[in-house]
Design a protein around this motif. Structure first.
Motif, mmCIF file in Angstrom:
data_model
loop_
_atom_site.group_PDB
_atom_site.id
_atom_site.type_symbol
_atom_site.label_atom_id
_atom_site.label_comp_id
_atom_site.label_asym_id
_atom_site.label_seq_id
_atom_site.Cartn_x
_atom_site.Cartn_y
_atom_site.Cartn_z
ATOM 1 N N GLU A 17 0.833 -1.209 0.000
ATOM 2 C CA GLU A 17 0.000 0.000 0.000
ATOM 3 C C GLU A 17 0.867 1.258 0.000
ATOM 4 O O GLU A 17 0.597 2.215 -0.736
ATOM 5 C CB GLU A 17 -0.901 0.006 1.237
ATOM 6 C CG GLU A 17 -2.036 -0.995 1.204
ATOM 7 C CD GLU A 17 -2.815 -0.991 2.512
ATOM 8 O OE1 GLU A 17 -2.586 -0.069 3.337
ATOM 9 O OE2 GLU A 17 -3.626 -1.904 2.717
ATOM 10 N N ARG A 18 1.884 1.248 0.838
ATOM 11 C CA ARG A 18 2.776 2.406 0.940
ATOM 12 C C ARG A 18 3.468 2.671 -0.395
ATOM 13 O O ARG A 18 3.531 3.815 -0.864
ATOM 14 C CB ARG A 18 3.810 2.155 2.038
ATOM 15 C CG ARG A 18 4.875 3.224 2.185
ATOM 16 C CD ARG A 18 5.868 2.824 3.274
ATOM 17 N NE ARG A 18 6.984 3.733 3.328
ATOM 18 C CZ ARG A 18 8.046 3.661 2.530
ATOM 19 N NH1 ARG A 18 8.125 2.708 1.618
ATOM 20 N NH2 ARG A 18 9.027 4.535 2.641
ATOM 21 N N LYS A 21 0.987 4.134 -2.915
ATOM 22 C CA LYS A 21 0.664 5.541 -2.669
ATOM 23 C C LYS A 21 1.784 6.454 -3.140
ATOM 24 O O LYS A 21 1.542 7.494 -3.769
ATOM 25 C CB LYS A 21 0.389 5.770 -1.180
ATOM 26 C CG LYS A 21 -1.009 5.403 -0.750
ATOM 27 C CD LYS A 21 -1.334 5.997 0.610
ATOM 28 C CE LYS A 21 -2.791 5.742 0.968
ATOM 29 N NZ LYS A 21 -3.164 6.386 2.250
ATOM 30 N N TRP A 47 4.152 14.960 0.211
ATOM 31 C CA TRP A 47 3.386 13.721 0.215
ATOM 32 C C TRP A 47 4.210 12.534 0.703
ATOM 33 O O TRP A 47 3.685 11.627 1.351
ATOM 34 C CB TRP A 47 2.807 13.440 -1.170
ATOM 35 C CG TRP A 47 1.555 14.211 -1.419
ATOM 36 C CD1 TRP A 47 1.355 15.223 -2.302
ATOM 37 C CD2 TRP A 47 0.314 14.036 -0.722
ATOM 38 N NE1 TRP A 47 0.080 15.704 -2.222
ATOM 39 C CE2 TRP A 47 -0.594 14.985 -1.253
ATOM 40 C CE3 TRP A 47 -0.125 13.196 0.285
ATOM 41 C CZ2 TRP A 47 -1.904 15.107 -0.813
ATOM 42 C CZ3 TRP A 47 -1.432 13.310 0.729
ATOM 43 C CH2 TRP A 47 -2.307 14.245 0.185
ATOM 44 N N SER A 50 4.136 12.755 4.393
ATOM 45 C CA SER A 50 2.805 12.406 4.886
ATOM 46 C C SER A 50 2.566 10.899 4.847
ATOM 47 O O SER A 50 2.075 10.306 5.819
ATOM 48 C CB SER A 50 1.739 13.122 4.046
ATOM 49 O OG SER A 50 0.442 12.725 4.436
ATOM 50 N N VAL A 51 2.924 10.267 3.724
ATOM 51 C CA VAL A 51 2.724 8.824 3.578
ATOM 52 C C VAL A 51 3.602 8.062 4.570
ATOM 53 O O VAL A 51 3.154 7.115 5.223
ATOM 54 C CB VAL A 51 3.022 8.379 2.132
ATOM 55 C CG1 VAL A 51 3.072 6.855 2.030
ATOM 56 C CG2 VAL A 51 1.968 8.931 1.183
ATOM 57 N N ASN A 52 4.856 8.477 4.689
ATOM 58 C CA ASN A 52 5.761 7.787 5.615
ATOM 59 C C ASN A 52 5.281 7.904 7.057
ATOM 60 O O ASN A 52 5.371 6.945 7.836
ATOM 61 C CB ASN A 52 7.174 8.351 5.483
ATOM 62 C CG ASN A 52 7.864 7.894 4.212
ATOM 63 O OD1 ASN A 52 7.457 6.902 3.602
ATOM 64 N ND2 ASN A 52 8.895 8.605 3.802
ATOM 65 N N THR A 53 4.764 9.073 7.430
ATOM 66 C CA THR A 53 4.236 9.257 8.785
ATOM 67 C C THR A 53 3.022 8.372 9.020
ATOM 68 O O THR A 53 2.888 7.728 10.072
ATOM 69 C CB THR A 53 3.851 10.730 9.011
ATOM 70 O OG1 THR A 53 5.018 11.550 8.857
ATOM 71 C CG2 THR A 53 3.273 10.933 10.403
ATOM 72 N N GLU A 54 2.133 8.329 8.025
ATOM 73 C CA GLU A 54 0.924 7.502 8.130
ATOM 74 C C GLU A 54 1.273 6.032 8.332
ATOM 75 O O GLU A 54 0.722 5.354 9.217
ATOM 76 C CB GLU A 54 0.081 7.665 6.865
ATOM 77 C CG GLU A 54 -1.129 6.754 6.811
ATOM 78 C CD GLU A 54 -1.829 6.787 5.460
ATOM 79 O OE1 GLU A 54 -2.793 6.014 5.275
ATOM 80 O OE2 GLU A 54 -1.400 7.575 4.578
ATOM 81 N N TYR A 55 2.215 5.535 7.532
ATOM 82 C CA TYR A 55 2.515 4.104 7.595
ATOM 83 C C TYR A 55 3.467 3.754 8.731
ATOM 84 O O TYR A 55 3.465 2.616 9.209
ATOM 85 C CB TYR A 55 3.029 3.613 6.238
ATOM 86 C CG TYR A 55 1.878 3.390 5.295
ATOM 87 C CD1 TYR A 55 1.234 2.164 5.230
ATOM 88 C CD2 TYR A 55 1.380 4.434 4.531
ATOM 89 C CE1 TYR A 55 0.140 1.970 4.410
ATOM 90 C CE2 TYR A 55 0.282 4.259 3.708
ATOM 91 C CZ TYR A 55 -0.332 3.023 3.648
ATOM 92 O OH TYR A 55 -1.429 2.830 2.849
ATOM 93 N N LYS A 57 3.081 4.880 11.678
ATOM 94 C CA LYS A 57 2.132 4.632 12.764
ATOM 95 C C LYS A 57 1.487 3.257 12.614
ATOM 96 O O LYS A 57 1.339 2.509 13.589
ATOM 97 C CB LYS A 57 1.055 5.715 12.770
ATOM 98 C CG LYS A 57 0.039 5.550 13.886
ATOM 99 C CD LYS A 57 -0.998 6.661 13.860
ATOM 100 C CE LYS A 57 -2.027 6.470 14.975
ATOM 101 N NZ LYS A 57 -3.065 7.536 14.954
ATOM 102 N N LYS A 58 1.116 2.895 11.389
ATOM 103 C CA LYS A 58 0.479 1.597 11.161
ATOM 104 C C LYS A 58 1.443 0.448 11.456
ATOM 105 O O LYS A 58 1.056 -0.567 12.050
ATOM 106 C CB LYS A 58 -0.020 1.503 9.720
ATOM 107 C CG LYS A 58 -1.187 2.430 9.422
ATOM 108 C CD LYS A 58 -1.683 2.262 7.994
ATOM 109 C CE LYS A 58 -2.886 3.159 7.730
ATOM 110 N NZ LYS A 58 -3.419 2.993 6.356
#
Length: 244
Positions: A17-18, A21, A47, A50-55, A57-58
Protein backbone atom coordinates in the motif's frame (compact mmCIF):
# COMPACT_ATOMS: atom_id res chain seq x y z
CA UNK A 1 -6.62 -15.77 17.59
CA UNK A 2 -4.40 -13.67 15.36
CA UNK A 3 -1.11 -15.39 14.55
CA UNK A 4 2.29 -14.02 13.59
CA UNK A 5 1.72 -15.47 10.12
CA UNK A 6 -1.37 -13.25 9.86
CA UNK A 7 0.68 -10.24 10.94
CA UNK A 8 3.36 -11.06 8.35
CA UNK A 9 0.69 -10.87 5.66
CA UNK A 10 -0.56 -7.56 7.01
CA UNK A 11 2.99 -6.18 7.07
CA UNK A 12 3.43 -7.09 3.41
CA UNK A 13 0.05 -5.56 2.57
CA UNK A 14 1.04 -2.33 4.30
CA UNK A 15 4.32 -2.30 2.40
CA UNK A 16 2.53 -2.70 -0.93
CA UNK A 17 0.00 0.00 0.00
CA UNK A 18 2.78 2.41 0.94
CA UNK A 19 4.65 1.75 -2.30
CA UNK A 20 1.46 2.21 -4.34
CA UNK A 21 0.66 5.54 -2.67
CA UNK A 22 4.15 6.90 -3.27
CA UNK A 23 3.95 5.76 -6.89
CA UNK A 24 0.58 7.51 -7.28
CA UNK A 25 1.93 10.87 -6.11
CA UNK A 26 5.03 10.39 -8.22
CA UNK A 27 2.86 9.91 -11.30
CA UNK A 28 0.71 12.90 -10.38
CA UNK A 29 3.79 15.10 -10.22
CA UNK A 30 5.23 13.76 -13.47
CA UNK A 31 2.02 14.21 -15.48
CA UNK A 32 1.19 17.73 -14.27
CA UNK A 33 2.71 19.83 -17.04
CA UNK A 34 1.87 23.08 -15.24
CA UNK A 35 3.95 22.16 -12.19
CA UNK A 36 7.38 23.75 -12.02
CA UNK A 37 10.45 21.79 -10.96
CA UNK A 38 10.48 23.47 -7.54
CA UNK A 39 6.77 22.91 -7.09
CA UNK A 40 7.13 19.27 -8.08
CA UNK A 41 9.93 18.82 -5.54
CA UNK A 42 7.87 20.42 -2.76
CA UNK A 43 4.83 18.35 -3.76
CA UNK A 44 6.75 15.08 -3.60
CA UNK A 45 8.52 16.00 -0.37
CA UNK A 46 5.22 16.85 1.29
CA UNK A 47 3.39 13.72 0.22
CA UNK A 48 6.36 11.45 0.89
CA UNK A 49 6.56 12.78 4.44
CA UNK A 50 2.80 12.41 4.89
CA UNK A 51 2.72 8.82 3.58
CA UNK A 52 5.76 7.79 5.61
CA UNK A 53 4.24 9.26 8.78
CA UNK A 54 0.92 7.50 8.13
CA UNK A 55 2.52 4.10 7.59
CA UNK A 56 5.08 4.46 10.37
CA UNK A 57 2.13 4.63 12.76
CA UNK A 58 0.48 1.60 11.16
CA UNK A 59 3.68 -0.44 11.34
CA UNK A 60 4.19 0.56 14.98
CA UNK A 61 0.68 -0.67 15.81
CA UNK A 62 1.45 -3.92 14.00
CA UNK A 63 4.64 -4.39 16.04
CA UNK A 64 2.72 -3.83 19.26
CA UNK A 65 0.18 -6.44 18.20
CA UNK A 66 3.00 -8.90 17.40
CA UNK A 67 4.48 -8.37 20.86
CA UNK A 68 1.07 -9.08 22.39
CA UNK A 69 0.68 -12.25 20.31
CA UNK A 70 4.12 -13.39 21.45
CA UNK A 71 3.23 -12.85 25.10
CA UNK A 72 -0.03 -14.74 24.64
CA UNK A 73 1.71 -17.70 22.99
CA UNK A 74 4.18 -17.84 25.88
CA UNK A 75 1.42 -17.67 28.50
CA UNK A 76 -0.61 -20.40 26.77
CA UNK A 77 2.42 -22.69 26.70
CA UNK A 78 3.43 -22.01 30.29
CA UNK A 79 -0.02 -23.08 31.48
CA UNK A 80 0.32 -26.56 29.98
CA UNK A 81 4.03 -27.31 29.54
CA UNK A 82 5.34 -29.64 32.28
CA UNK A 83 7.70 -28.07 34.80
CA UNK A 84 9.40 -29.04 38.04
CA UNK A 85 10.20 -27.25 41.27
CA UNK A 86 13.93 -26.61 41.35
CA UNK A 87 13.66 -26.02 45.10
CA UNK A 88 12.05 -29.39 45.74
CA UNK A 89 14.48 -32.19 46.67
CA UNK A 90 11.83 -34.72 45.66
CA UNK A 91 11.44 -33.21 42.17
CA UNK A 92 15.19 -32.95 41.70
CA UNK A 93 15.77 -36.55 42.76
CA UNK A 94 12.87 -37.99 40.79
CA UNK A 95 13.78 -36.30 37.49
CA UNK A 96 17.48 -37.14 37.86
CA UNK A 97 16.68 -40.79 38.52
CA UNK A 98 14.36 -40.87 35.49
CA UNK A 99 17.18 -39.43 33.37
CA UNK A 100 19.71 -41.98 34.65
CA UNK A 101 17.40 -44.99 34.48
CA UNK A 102 15.39 -44.30 31.31
CA UNK A 103 17.11 -41.86 28.97
CA UNK A 104 20.83 -42.10 29.65
CA UNK A 105 21.16 -45.89 29.09
CA UNK A 106 19.61 -45.54 25.65
CA UNK A 107 21.94 -42.69 24.69
CA UNK A 108 24.91 -44.75 25.83
CA UNK A 109 23.76 -47.50 23.47
CA UNK A 110 23.90 -45.04 20.58
CA UNK A 111 20.25 -44.09 20.26
CA UNK A 112 19.33 -40.50 19.41
CA UNK A 113 17.62 -38.30 21.95
CA UNK A 114 14.35 -38.40 20.02
CA UNK A 115 14.49 -42.20 20.09
CA UNK A 116 15.34 -42.24 23.79
CA UNK A 117 12.41 -39.97 24.60
CA UNK A 118 9.89 -41.78 22.45
CA UNK A 119 8.32 -43.64 25.36
CA UNK A 120 9.56 -41.39 28.14
CA UNK A 121 7.26 -40.07 30.85
CA UNK A 122 7.13 -36.52 32.17
CA UNK A 123 9.92 -36.97 34.72
CA UNK A 124 12.26 -38.56 32.17
CA UNK A 125 11.69 -35.73 29.70
CA UNK A 126 12.35 -33.11 32.38
CA UNK A 127 15.47 -35.06 33.33
CA UNK A 128 16.62 -34.93 29.72
CA UNK A 129 15.95 -31.20 29.66
CA UNK A 130 18.14 -30.83 32.74
CA UNK A 131 21.03 -33.11 31.82
CA UNK A 132 21.10 -34.06 28.12
CA UNK A 133 22.85 -30.93 26.88
CA UNK A 134 25.73 -31.38 29.30
CA UNK A 135 26.00 -35.09 28.51
CA UNK A 136 26.18 -34.54 24.74
CA UNK A 137 28.70 -31.76 25.16
CA UNK A 138 30.90 -33.99 27.33
CA UNK A 139 30.63 -37.05 25.07
CA UNK A 140 30.89 -35.61 21.57
CA UNK A 141 33.91 -36.38 19.44
CA UNK A 142 36.67 -33.81 19.00
CA UNK A 143 35.43 -32.86 15.52
CA UNK A 144 31.70 -33.10 16.24
CA UNK A 145 29.33 -30.24 16.77
CA UNK A 146 26.87 -30.72 19.60
CA UNK A 147 24.11 -31.14 16.98
CA UNK A 148 26.01 -34.02 15.35
CA UNK A 149 26.57 -35.66 18.72
CA UNK A 150 22.93 -35.17 19.63
CA UNK A 151 21.54 -36.75 16.50
CA UNK A 152 24.02 -39.50 15.74
CA UNK A 153 25.58 -40.17 12.36
CA UNK A 154 22.80 -42.47 11.12
CA UNK A 155 19.81 -40.83 12.79
CA UNK A 156 16.87 -40.05 10.55
CA UNK A 157 14.88 -38.03 13.10
CA UNK A 158 17.28 -35.10 13.34
CA UNK A 159 16.56 -32.40 15.89
CA UNK A 160 18.28 -29.05 16.08
CA UNK A 161 18.98 -29.27 19.81
CA UNK A 162 17.96 -30.85 23.08
CA UNK A 163 15.14 -28.36 23.58
CA UNK A 164 13.52 -29.33 20.29
CA UNK A 165 13.48 -33.02 21.25
CA UNK A 166 12.15 -32.25 24.72
CA UNK A 167 9.44 -29.95 23.38
CA UNK A 168 8.35 -32.56 20.85
CA UNK A 169 7.91 -35.17 23.57
CA UNK A 170 6.10 -32.75 25.88
CA UNK A 171 3.66 -32.07 23.04
CA UNK A 172 3.13 -35.82 22.60
CA UNK A 173 2.37 -36.13 26.31
CA UNK A 174 -0.16 -33.29 26.34
CA UNK A 175 -3.67 -34.16 27.52
CA UNK A 176 -5.44 -32.26 24.73
CA UNK A 177 -4.62 -31.39 21.11
CA UNK A 178 -4.89 -27.68 21.91
CA UNK A 179 -2.33 -28.09 24.70
CA UNK A 180 0.07 -29.81 22.31
CA UNK A 181 -0.46 -27.01 19.79
CA UNK A 182 0.32 -24.41 22.47
CA UNK A 183 3.59 -26.15 23.37
CA UNK A 184 4.65 -26.41 19.72
CA UNK A 185 3.65 -22.79 19.03
CA UNK A 186 5.91 -21.59 21.84
CA UNK A 187 8.78 -23.64 20.41
CA UNK A 188 8.36 -21.85 17.06
CA UNK A 189 7.94 -18.42 18.61
CA UNK A 190 11.55 -17.25 18.45
CA UNK A 191 11.86 -18.02 14.73
CA UNK A 192 8.45 -16.56 13.95
CA UNK A 193 9.15 -13.32 15.82
CA UNK A 194 12.52 -12.99 14.07
CA UNK A 195 10.85 -13.52 10.70
CA UNK A 196 8.15 -10.97 11.54
CA UNK A 197 10.77 -8.38 12.45
CA UNK A 198 12.59 -8.95 9.15
CA UNK A 199 9.41 -8.94 7.08
CA UNK A 200 8.32 -5.73 8.79
CA UNK A 201 11.70 -4.08 8.29
CA UNK A 202 11.72 -4.92 4.58
CA UNK A 203 8.10 -3.85 4.07
CA UNK A 204 8.48 -0.65 6.09
CA UNK A 205 11.70 0.43 4.39
CA UNK A 206 10.46 -0.19 0.86
CA UNK A 207 12.52 -3.32 0.23
CA UNK A 208 11.74 -6.34 -1.92
CA UNK A 209 8.19 -7.65 -1.56
CA UNK A 210 9.41 -11.02 -2.85
CA UNK A 211 12.07 -11.24 -0.14
CA UNK A 212 9.45 -10.42 2.49
CA UNK A 213 7.15 -13.12 1.12
CA UNK A 214 9.92 -15.74 1.23
CA UNK A 215 10.76 -14.88 4.84
CA UNK A 216 7.10 -15.03 5.78
CA UNK A 217 6.70 -18.44 4.13
CA UNK A 218 9.58 -19.88 6.15
CA UNK A 219 8.68 -18.07 9.38
CA UNK A 220 8.29 -21.31 11.37
CA UNK A 221 11.78 -22.48 10.38
CA UNK A 222 15.31 -21.18 10.76
CA UNK A 223 15.62 -18.35 8.27
CA UNK A 224 18.80 -16.62 7.14
CA UNK A 225 19.57 -13.15 8.40
CA UNK A 226 18.63 -10.30 6.13
CA UNK A 227 21.79 -8.40 5.37
CA UNK A 228 21.21 -4.94 6.82
CA UNK A 229 23.24 -3.16 4.13
CA UNK A 230 21.43 -5.04 1.37
CA UNK A 231 18.05 -4.23 2.86
CA UNK A 232 19.02 -0.58 3.24
CA UNK A 233 20.25 -0.51 -0.35
CA UNK A 234 16.89 -1.87 -1.50
CA UNK A 235 15.10 0.80 0.49
CA UNK A 236 17.32 3.56 -0.91
CA UNK A 237 16.78 2.30 -4.45
CA UNK A 238 13.02 2.25 -3.97
CA UNK A 239 13.05 5.79 -2.60
CA UNK A 240 15.28 7.03 -5.40
CA UNK A 241 12.94 5.53 -7.98
CA UNK A 242 9.99 7.32 -6.40
CA UNK A 243 11.74 10.65 -6.96
CA UNK A 244 12.66 10.12 -10.59
Amino acid sequence: MTTLADLNKRAMELGRERTAKLAYYQKEAETDELMSTDARTRYLEGWTKSVNTEYAKKFEELKEEAAYVGRQVTRDSERVRPTFDSNSPADLTRTEQAWRNIVLPQLERGRTLNQALKGADRDAVIGAERFAGGWFNANRGPDQTIEEALNGDQAKDFTANVQAAVTSRFADLADRPEDAAAIRAAARLENELAAFQRVTYISESGGSHLEAAVLSHYSDKDVPDVDAEEAQESASTAQAMSWQ
